[in-house]
Scaffold this active site. Structure first.
Site, mmCIF file in Angstrom:
data_model
loop_
_atom_site.group_PDB
_atom_site.id
_atom_site.type_symbol
_atom_site.label_atom_id
_atom_site.label_comp_id
_atom_site.label_asym_id
_atom_site.label_seq_id
_atom_site.Cartn_x
_atom_site.Cartn_y
_atom_site.Cartn_z
ATOM 1 N NE ARG A 60 23.285 -24.582 112.877
ATOM 2 C CZ ARG A 60 24.257 -23.750 112.579
ATOM 3 N NH1 ARG A 60 24.506 -22.732 113.319
ATOM 4 N NH2 ARG A 60 24.985 -23.946 111.499
ATOM 5 C CB THR A 61 19.023 -29.792 114.221
ATOM 6 O OG1 THR A 61 18.772 -28.496 113.679
ATOM 7 C CG2 THR A 61 17.725 -30.383 114.701
ATOM 8 C CE LYS A 88 25.010 -52.883 104.202
ATOM 9 N NZ LYS A 88 25.146 -53.717 105.403
ATOM 10 N NE ARG A 110 17.337 -31.858 110.051
ATOM 11 C CZ ARG A 110 17.929 -30.664 110.161
ATOM 12 N NH1 ARG A 110 19.032 -30.405 109.508
ATOM 13 N NH2 ARG A 110 17.412 -29.730 110.928
ATOM 14 C CG HIS A 138 13.406 -27.477 111.795
ATOM 15 N ND1 HIS A 138 13.519 -28.274 112.909
ATOM 16 C CD2 HIS A 138 14.665 -27.054 111.522
ATOM 17 C CE1 HIS A 138 14.789 -28.328 113.274
ATOM 18 N NE2 HIS A 138 15.507 -27.597 112.453
HETATM 19 C C1 NCD Z 1 17.623 -25.141 109.359
HETATM 20 C C2 NCD Z 1 17.200 -26.429 108.703
HETATM 21 O O1 NCD Z 1 17.931 -27.415 108.716
HETATM 22 O O2 NCD Z 1 16.091 -26.434 108.209
HETATM 23 N N1 NCD Z 1 18.761 -25.229 110.139
HETATM 24 C C3 NCD Z 1 18.692 -25.741 111.387
HETATM 25 O O3 NCD Z 1 17.918 -26.605 111.705
HETATM 26 N N2 NCD Z 1 19.513 -25.189 112.288
HETATM 27 C C4 NCD Z 1 17.740 -24.029 108.391
HETATM 28 C C5 NCD Z 1 18.678 -24.190 107.244
HETATM 29 O O4 NCD Z 1 19.190 -25.256 106.966
HETATM 30 O O5 NCD Z 1 18.869 -23.174 106.585
#
Ligand code: NCD
Length: 317
Positions: A60-61, A88, A110, A138
């Site tokens: 989703r992110t 690599k 990320r 986050h």
């Molecule tokens: C979160 C994450 O990746 O930190 N999810 C997200 O960003 N929607 C929380 C999680 O993974 O539980």
């Protein structure tokens, strides 16, 4: 009231003041209105290229950022580490500098390592947005969570928020604590002692190890996922079994009804249904889980738009 953020990057919530967060929210209000139109697109980032660098899994992110960028008319390139040269042996700085030399303006990253975004911001010349760095922060999730509380309850200041579950491994928890406290909310962290970090007591929050106590206290319960992939061992090294965790810290209808008042239910997703929350609560009228997802696009549009506005841009031919 300023119309620019006081930061070049968004690496953690402490890059933002309470006024900055208010500006993000007011800008997101405008973008929510755009997203309700038949044509959900504005030309604001037409001259900007954004690279989404996902060195860790995400659904989703990643989609939320990509949609936000496309709805602002940015050019978008996507990269995920399973298909990249990092396999690599290429270093992070090499990977990113190679991408930047193709004239990329902003990086959404990320990464599994806490501090990866800070490290990158010191070595490359682009605006960096942290989309989750290991167990650390986050920030855009915390912004969209606070924005969703403001939308539901009309304010964040004074609201009592319980953040429940695997606090130890959660980057959402730390960013939420920092963001909510900046906005004047009261925060409680609740979970088993083995999933509560030692530094929790220094964050200016209440701490509880009893879910029913937390639920009675709060106006909003943010039920975090058990981060099975970060527990080590067989995935449940910090508690005896998922069944026991669900019995003590899982939110189900019976427990919800026993509180005797309405509270707002949140979850950042992905949900382990039947572990931290049951479907009858996650899908109930008290839950704003899908509003969080919807608001994520508007809030990320606001962050991208405001950070792009503060960038030194080369004159275009
Ligand atoms: C979160 C994450 O990746 O930190 N999810 C997200 O960003 N929607 C929380 C999680 O993974 O539980």
């Amino acid at each position: 009231m300023s119309d620019a953020l006081g930061t070049k990057h968004l690496l953690g919530i402490d890059d933002l003041t309470a006024d900055d967060i208010d500006l993000v929210f007011r800008t997101a209000d405008g973008f929510k209105e755009v997203l309700a139109r038949p044509i959900k697109k504005v030309p604001s980032l037409r001259d900007i290229t954004v690279a989404n660098l996902f060195f860790e899994n995400s659904t989703r992110t990643r989609i939320s950022f990509e949609l936000a960028e496309k709805r602002l008319s940015a050019d978008v390139v996507n990269f995920s580490s399973s298909t990249s040269s990092t396999k690599k042996g290429e270093t992070l700085i090499d990977t990113v500098n190679n991408i930047l030399s193709m004239k990329v303006d902003m990086v959404v990253m990320r990464h599994a390592d806490p501090g990866a975004g800070v490290f990158l911001s010191r070595h490359v010349d682009a605006c960096i947005i942290n989309a989750g760095d290991g167990t650390h922060e986050h920030p855009t999730q915390a912004l969209l969570d606070a924005y969703s509380i403001r939308e539901k309850l009309g304010r964040v200041e004074g609201v009592k928020v319980a953040i429940v579950g695997d606090i130890l491994h959660s980057r959402v928890a730390l960013s939420n604590v920092l963001c909510l406290r900046k906005l004047g909310a009261q925060v409680m962290l609740c979970g088993p002692t083995t999933l509560m970090p030692h530094h929790a007591k220094d964050l200016g929050v209440r701490i509880a190890h009893d879910l029913d106590e937390a639920l009675r206290w709060c106006d909003v319960a943010n039920m975090l996922r058990i981060q099975l992939e970060r527990q080590g061992g067989d995935g449940i090294a910090n508690f005896p079994s998922l069944r026991e965790y669900a019995m003590l810290f899982g939110l189900d209808r019976r427990r919800y009804e026993a509180i005797g008042k309405d509270i707002v239910i949140m979850h950042p997703g992905p949900i382990n249904r039947g572990v931290e929350i049951t479907s009858d609560v996650a899908d109930s009228a008290s839950s704003i889980i899908l509003h969080q997802v919807e608001n994520g696009v508007a809030v990320r549009m606001a962050v991208l738009f405001l950070l792009a506005g503060g960038m030194d841009r080369q004159p275009r031919p």
